[in-house]
Design a protein around this motif. Structure first.
Motif, PDB file in Angstrom:
ATOM      1  N   ASP A 127       0.692  -1.235  -0.111  1.00  0.00           N
ATOM      2  CA  ASP A 127       0.017   0.046   0.069  1.00  0.00           C
ATOM      3  C   ASP A 127       0.855   1.262  -0.049  1.00  0.00           C
ATOM      4  OD1 ASP A 127      -2.312  -1.187  -0.246  1.00  0.00           O
ATOM      5  OD2 ASP A 127      -2.839  -1.213   2.004  1.00  0.00           O
ATOM      6  N   ARG A 128       1.920   1.264   0.812  1.00  0.00           N
ATOM      7  CA  ARG A 128       2.751   2.338   0.757  1.00  0.00           C
ATOM      8  C   ARG A 128       3.461   2.750  -0.459  1.00  0.00           C
ATOM      9  NH1 ARG A 128       3.799   7.441   1.306  1.00  0.00           N
ATOM     10  NH2 ARG A 128       5.963   7.813   1.876  1.00  0.00           N
ATOM     11  N   ALA A 129       4.124   1.441  -1.072  1.00  0.00           N
ATOM     12  CA  ALA A 129       4.561   1.581  -2.372  1.00  0.00           C
ATOM     13  C   ALA A 129       3.658   1.967  -3.338  1.00  0.00           C
ATOM     14  CB  ALA A 129       5.061  -0.010  -2.673  1.00  0.00           C
ATOM     15  N   ASP A 130       2.477   1.773  -3.414  1.00  0.00           N
ATOM     16  CA  ASP A 130       1.424   2.114  -4.110  1.00  0.00           C
ATOM     17  C   ASP A 130       1.314   3.739  -4.178  1.00  0.00           C
ATOM     18  OD1 ASP A 130       1.116  -0.344  -5.304  1.00  0.00           O
ATOM     19  OD2 ASP A 130      -0.989  -0.667  -4.267  1.00  0.00           O
ATOM     20  N   THR A 131       1.270   4.108  -2.943  1.00  0.00           N
ATOM     21  CA  THR A 131       1.246   5.760  -2.448  1.00  0.00           C
ATOM     22  C   THR A 131       2.143   6.421  -3.291  1.00  0.00           C
ATOM     23  OG1 THR A 131      -0.234   5.324  -0.612  1.00  0.00           O
ATOM     24  CG2 THR A 131       0.855   7.428  -0.789  1.00  0.00           C
TER      25      THR A 131
END
Length: 155
Positions: free
Chosen positions: A56-60
């Motif tokens: 999720d953080r990588a997607d952000t």
């Protein structure tokens, strides 16, 4: 070729502010600092915390770059991978592995680092040591689809 810079020169800025400034200044790419957050060492910064980076953080992060029209060209962790203290060396090498994992998760093609050196050894012995230390790092990077780039630094 794209014009970019290493974000470590802005250690007190967060990644969103750096991205915004880079776009206004006309940059097209960023090499993002990914040192562990170990205090206030000179020439280091933590603009992406790679330890425990989630999908999720990588997607952000990918979305921030895409929305700005910037390329995340590399993660940066330039430390002494041949440190003379075996405990310190292991920590540095483990963090480099975390950078490689994070780069794969981010879709970032490269991780930049130093080879380093052990000042108590000769150049020839350092080269032999580097061969042993880097073989598993390079193998892991290859498995993750990431390339390790090495700054030619005399340390």
């Amino acid at each position: 070729m794209k014009l970019g810079f290493l974000t470590a020169c802005l250690p007190d800025q967060d990644l969103a502010a750096i991205i915004e400034w880079a776009v206004v200044a006309g940059y097209q790419a960023l090499e993002v600092a990914a040192w562990p957050a170990l205090g206030n060492r000179p020439f280091t910064a933590t603009h992406i915390a790679v330890e425990g980076l989630t999908a999720d953080r990588a997607d952000t992060i990918r979305h921030q770059f895409d929305a700005a029209g910037l390329t995340l060209s590399s993660l940066a962790f330039y430390d002494n991978n041949l440190h003379s203290d075996p405990v310190e060396r292991a920590a540095i090498n483990q963090h480099l592995l975390a950078c490689i994992s994070a780069a794969a998760l981010l879709g970032c093609p490269t991780v930049g680092t130093f080879v380093g050196r052990n000042p108590s050894l000769s150049v020839a012995d350092n080269l032999a040591e580097a061969e042993q230390v880097f073989a598993p790092l390079v193998d892991y990077a290859g498995e993750q689809g990431v390339k390790i780039i090495v700054e030619n630094c005399v340390m």
